[in-house]
Write a protein that holds these residues in place. Sequence first.
Motif, PDB file in Angstrom:
ATOM      1  N   ASN A  14       0.828  -1.206   0.000  1.00 14.98           N
ATOM      2  CA  ASN A  14       0.000   0.000   0.000  1.00 14.98           C
ATOM      3  C   ASN A  14       0.862   1.256   0.000  1.00 14.98           C
ATOM      4  O   ASN A  14       0.579   2.220  -0.714  1.00 14.98           O
ATOM      5  CB  ASN A  14      -0.935   0.026   1.205  1.00 14.98           C
ATOM      6  CG  ASN A  14      -1.983  -1.068   1.185  1.00 14.98           C
ATOM      7  OD1 ASN A  14      -2.228  -1.708   2.204  1.00 14.98           O
ATOM      8  ND2 ASN A  14      -2.619  -1.303   0.042  1.00 14.98           N
ATOM      9  N   LEU A  15       1.924   1.239   0.789  1.00 14.35           N
ATOM     10  CA  LEU A  15       2.802   2.407   0.855  1.00 14.35           C
ATOM     11  C   LEU A  15       3.572   2.598  -0.446  1.00 14.35           C
ATOM     12  O   LEU A  15       3.821   3.733  -0.869  1.00 14.35           O
ATOM     13  CB  LEU A  15       3.780   2.256   2.024  1.00 14.35           C
ATOM     14  CG  LEU A  15       3.167   2.168   3.421  1.00 14.35           C
ATOM     15  CD1 LEU A  15       4.264   2.147   4.474  1.00 14.35           C
ATOM     16  CD2 LEU A  15       2.207   3.325   3.681  1.00 14.35           C
ATOM     17  N   LEU A  16       3.942   1.489  -1.075  1.00 13.34           N
ATOM     18  CA  LEU A  16       4.680   1.548  -2.334  1.00 13.34           C
ATOM     19  C   LEU A  16       3.766   1.765  -3.531  1.00 13.34           C
ATOM     20  O   LEU A  16       4.250   2.020  -4.634  1.00 13.34           O
ATOM     21  CB  LEU A  16       5.467   0.244  -2.531  1.00 13.34           C
ATOM     22  CG  LEU A  16       6.573  -0.048  -1.512  1.00 13.34           C
ATOM     23  CD1 LEU A  16       7.064  -1.476  -1.669  1.00 13.34           C
ATOM     24  CD2 LEU A  16       7.720   0.937  -1.681  1.00 13.34           C
ATOM     25  N   ASN A  17       2.455   1.634  -3.309  1.00 17.47           N
ATOM     26  CA  ASN A  17       1.474   1.729  -4.392  1.00 17.47           C
ATOM     27  C   ASN A  17       1.767   0.699  -5.480  1.00 17.47           C
ATOM     28  O   ASN A  17       1.631   0.964  -6.675  1.00 17.47           O
ATOM     29  CB  ASN A  17       1.443   3.135  -4.991  1.00 17.47           C
ATOM     30  CG  ASN A  17       0.121   3.438  -5.668  1.00 17.47           C
ATOM     31  OD1 ASN A  17      -0.933   2.960  -5.254  1.00 17.47           O
ATOM     32  ND2 ASN A  17       0.155   4.217  -6.735  1.00 17.47           N
ATOM     33  N   GLU A  18       2.168  -0.501  -5.037  1.00 24.98           N
ATOM     34  CA  GLU A  18       2.627  -1.552  -5.949  1.00 24.98           C
ATOM     35  C   GLU A  18       1.587  -2.672  -6.040  1.00 24.98           C
ATOM     36  O   GLU A  18       0.989  -3.064  -5.038  1.00 24.98           O
ATOM     37  CB  GLU A  18       3.953  -2.122  -5.444  1.00 24.98           C
ATOM     38  CG  GLU A  18       4.535  -3.225  -6.310  1.00 24.98           C
ATOM     39  CD  GLU A  18       5.874  -3.709  -5.787  1.00 24.98           C
ATOM     40  OE1 GLU A  18       6.136  -4.916  -5.854  1.00 24.98           O
ATOM     41  OE2 GLU A  18       6.661  -2.870  -5.293  1.00 24.98           O
ATOM     42  N   PHE A  19       1.395  -3.177  -7.248  1.00 22.90           N
ATOM     43  CA  PHE A  19       0.575  -4.377  -7.411  1.00 22.90           C
ATOM     44  C   PHE A  19       1.329  -5.545  -6.802  1.00 22.90           C
ATOM     45  O   PHE A  19       2.427  -5.888  -7.234  1.00 22.90           O
ATOM     46  CB  PHE A  19       0.298  -4.650  -8.893  1.00 22.90           C
ATOM     47  CG  PHE A  19      -0.671  -3.687  -9.512  1.00 22.90           C
ATOM     48  CD1 PHE A  19      -2.031  -3.798  -9.267  1.00 22.90           C
ATOM     49  CD2 PHE A  19      -0.228  -2.658 -10.329  1.00 22.90           C
ATOM     50  CE1 PHE A  19      -2.935  -2.904  -9.825  1.00 22.90           C
ATOM     51  CE2 PHE A  19      -1.123  -1.765 -10.898  1.00 22.90           C
ATOM     52  CZ  PHE A  19      -2.478  -1.884 -10.642  1.00 22.90           C
ATOM     53  N   SER A  20       0.727  -6.156  -5.793  1.00 27.14           N
ATOM     54  CA  SER A  20       1.392  -7.229  -5.049  1.00 27.14           C
ATOM     55  C   SER A  20       0.346  -8.265  -4.663  1.00 27.14           C
ATOM     56  O   SER A  20       0.000  -8.421  -3.502  1.00 27.14           O
ATOM     57  CB  SER A  20       2.079  -6.656  -3.802  1.00 27.14           C
ATOM     58  OG  SER A  20       2.713  -7.680  -3.063  1.00 27.14           O
ATOM     59  N   ASN A  21      -0.146  -8.981  -5.654  1.00 23.55           N
ATOM     60  CA  ASN A  21      -1.220  -9.939  -5.406  1.00 23.55           C
ATOM     61  C   ASN A  21      -0.727 -11.369  -5.329  1.00 23.55           C
ATOM     62  O   ASN A  21      -1.519 -12.292  -5.190  1.00 23.55           O
ATOM     63  CB  ASN A  21      -2.295  -9.802  -6.483  1.00 23.55           C
ATOM     64  CG  ASN A  21      -2.981  -8.448  -6.425  1.00 23.55           C
ATOM     65  OD1 ASN A  21      -2.716  -7.647  -5.525  1.00 23.55           O
ATOM     66  ND2 ASN A  21      -3.841  -8.171  -7.378  1.00 23.55           N
ATOM     67  N   GLY A  22       0.596 -11.563  -5.415  1.00 23.70           N
ATOM     68  CA  GLY A  22       1.161 -12.875  -5.165  1.00 23.70           C
ATOM     69  C   GLY A  22       1.121 -13.203  -3.680  1.00 23.70           C
ATOM     70  O   GLY A  22       0.711 -12.392  -2.851  1.00 23.70           O
ATOM     71  N   ASN A 180      -8.318  -0.018   4.690  1.00 17.30           N
ATOM     72  CA  ASN A 180      -7.683  -1.132   5.395  1.00 17.30           C
ATOM     73  C   ASN A 180      -8.455  -1.486   6.655  1.00 17.30           C
ATOM     74  O   ASN A 180      -8.826  -0.615   7.446  1.00 17.30           O
ATOM     75  CB  ASN A 180      -6.243  -0.780   5.748  1.00 17.30           C
ATOM     76  CG  ASN A 180      -5.370  -0.626   4.515  1.00 17.30           C
ATOM     77  OD1 ASN A 180      -4.829   0.442   4.267  1.00 17.30           O
ATOM     78  ND2 ASN A 180      -5.238  -1.679   3.732  1.00 17.30           N
ATOM     79  N   THR A 181      -8.708  -2.752   6.843  1.00 15.67           N
ATOM     80  CA  THR A 181      -9.518  -3.377   7.905  1.00 15.67           C
ATOM     81  C   THR A 181     -10.970  -2.907   7.899  1.00 15.67           C
ATOM     82  O   THR A 181     -11.678  -3.065   8.893  1.00 15.67           O
ATOM     83  CB  THR A 181      -8.906  -3.227   9.315  1.00 15.67           C
ATOM     84  OG1 THR A 181      -8.780  -1.842   9.675  1.00 15.67           O
ATOM     85  CG2 THR A 181      -7.561  -3.909   9.397  1.00 15.67           C
ATOM     86  N   ALA A 182     -11.433  -2.363   6.775  1.00 15.92           N
ATOM     87  CA  ALA A 182     -12.865  -2.083   6.646  1.00 15.92           C
ATOM     88  C   ALA A 182     -13.635  -3.400   6.671  1.00 15.92           C
ATOM     89  O   ALA A 182     -13.133  -4.442   6.239  1.00 15.92           O
ATOM     90  CB  ALA A 182     -13.150  -1.345   5.345  1.00 15.92           C
ATOM     91  N   VAL A 183     -14.853  -3.333   7.177  1.00 21.82           N
ATOM     92  CA  VAL A 183     -15.707  -4.519   7.298  1.00 21.82           C
ATOM     93  C   VAL A 183     -16.981  -4.312   6.480  1.00 21.82           C
ATOM     94  O   VAL A 183     -17.636  -3.274   6.589  1.00 21.82           O
ATOM     95  CB  VAL A 183     -16.094  -4.771   8.773  1.00 21.82           C
ATOM     96  CG1 VAL A 183     -17.046  -5.972   8.878  1.00 21.82           C
ATOM     97  CG2 VAL A 183     -14.849  -5.003   9.622  1.00 21.82           C
ATOM     98  N   VAL A 184     -17.304  -5.309   5.677  1.00 19.88           N
ATOM     99  CA  VAL A 184     -18.629  -5.382   5.071  1.00 19.88           C
ATOM    100  C   VAL A 184     -19.381  -6.488   5.812  1.00 19.88           C
ATOM    101  O   VAL A 184     -18.993  -7.647   5.754  1.00 19.88           O
ATOM    102  CB  VAL A 184     -18.560  -5.703   3.565  1.00 19.88           C
ATOM    103  CG1 VAL A 184     -19.971  -5.867   2.998  1.00 19.88           C
ATOM    104  CG2 VAL A 184     -17.802  -4.614   2.814  1.00 19.88           C
ATOM    105  N   ARG A 185     -20.410  -6.087   6.527  1.00 15.78           N
ATOM    106  CA  ARG A 185     -21.169  -7.065   7.317  1.00 15.78           C
ATOM    107  C   ARG A 185     -22.432  -7.466   6.566  1.00 15.78           C
ATOM    108  O   ARG A 185     -23.205  -6.613   6.136  1.00 15.78           O
ATOM    109  CB  ARG A 185     -21.527  -6.505   8.687  1.00 15.78           C
ATOM    110  CG  ARG A 185     -22.407  -7.441   9.523  1.00 15.78           C
ATOM    111  CD  ARG A 185     -22.368  -7.085  10.995  1.00 15.78           C
ATOM    112  NE  ARG A 185     -21.051  -7.373  11.579  1.00 15.78           N
ATOM    113  CZ  ARG A 185     -20.731  -7.115  12.845  1.00 15.78           C
ATOM    114  NH1 ARG A 185     -21.611  -6.550  13.656  1.00 15.78           N
ATOM    115  NH2 ARG A 185     -19.520  -7.409  13.293  1.00 15.78           N
TER     116      ARG A 185
END
Length: 205
Positions: A14-22, A180-185
């Motif tokens: 998030n801080l690097l604004n990098e795609f990191s989905n591995g 970050n840490t948002a919740v969808v209930r």
Amino acid sequence: MLLDFIRHGESEANLLNEFSNGLGKHPLTEKGRQQALELAQRLKGTPIAAGYTSPVLRAVQTAEILGAELGVECQVVDALREFDVGILEGRSDEAAWQQFKQLFRAWMAGRDLEQRIEGGESFLDIQRRFVPFVEGLLQQYAGSSAHLLLVGHGGTYRCMLPLILRNIDFAYALQHGLGNTAVVRAETVPGGLMCRQWGDEPIDG
């Protein structure tokens, strides 16, 4: 029955604004760990029947913190991982983000569900793993008052939750990100699932 779809805490990506989905790169930051602890405090006192997490490192670490505080072991499931962005993985440049935003809009607004980034997943690929998993949980815990935690990712949630929540559409999900840490209930009702909370927003109807 309640299902809490939780986005992971802040990560180094998030801080690097990098795609990191591995799976193994970019852990939580110290702030991300604190966010997970604060969420656990808000959930304390609520009996949790089971927890599940994406296998991506930032989600696993979030789930470990929640699990340790709430006394639940979170099972790692591929269904909850963030979607594969193919050749954009590891990039942080503006051109990559523009390509991603175009894809996301094609899915959410244009409903071009087979479009994908080269080497990545289509909307339909994500749907094939995510929706059956949630449907399986609904069957497994049918008729109970179980409260489940599912730790995953904003991109996958915004794409998939309109498919399973009766009162959330794609236009709403496109316009409302998840921090970050948002919740969808979500709560089970006759005929399916209703969203009761989307991040900080209570949802009626």
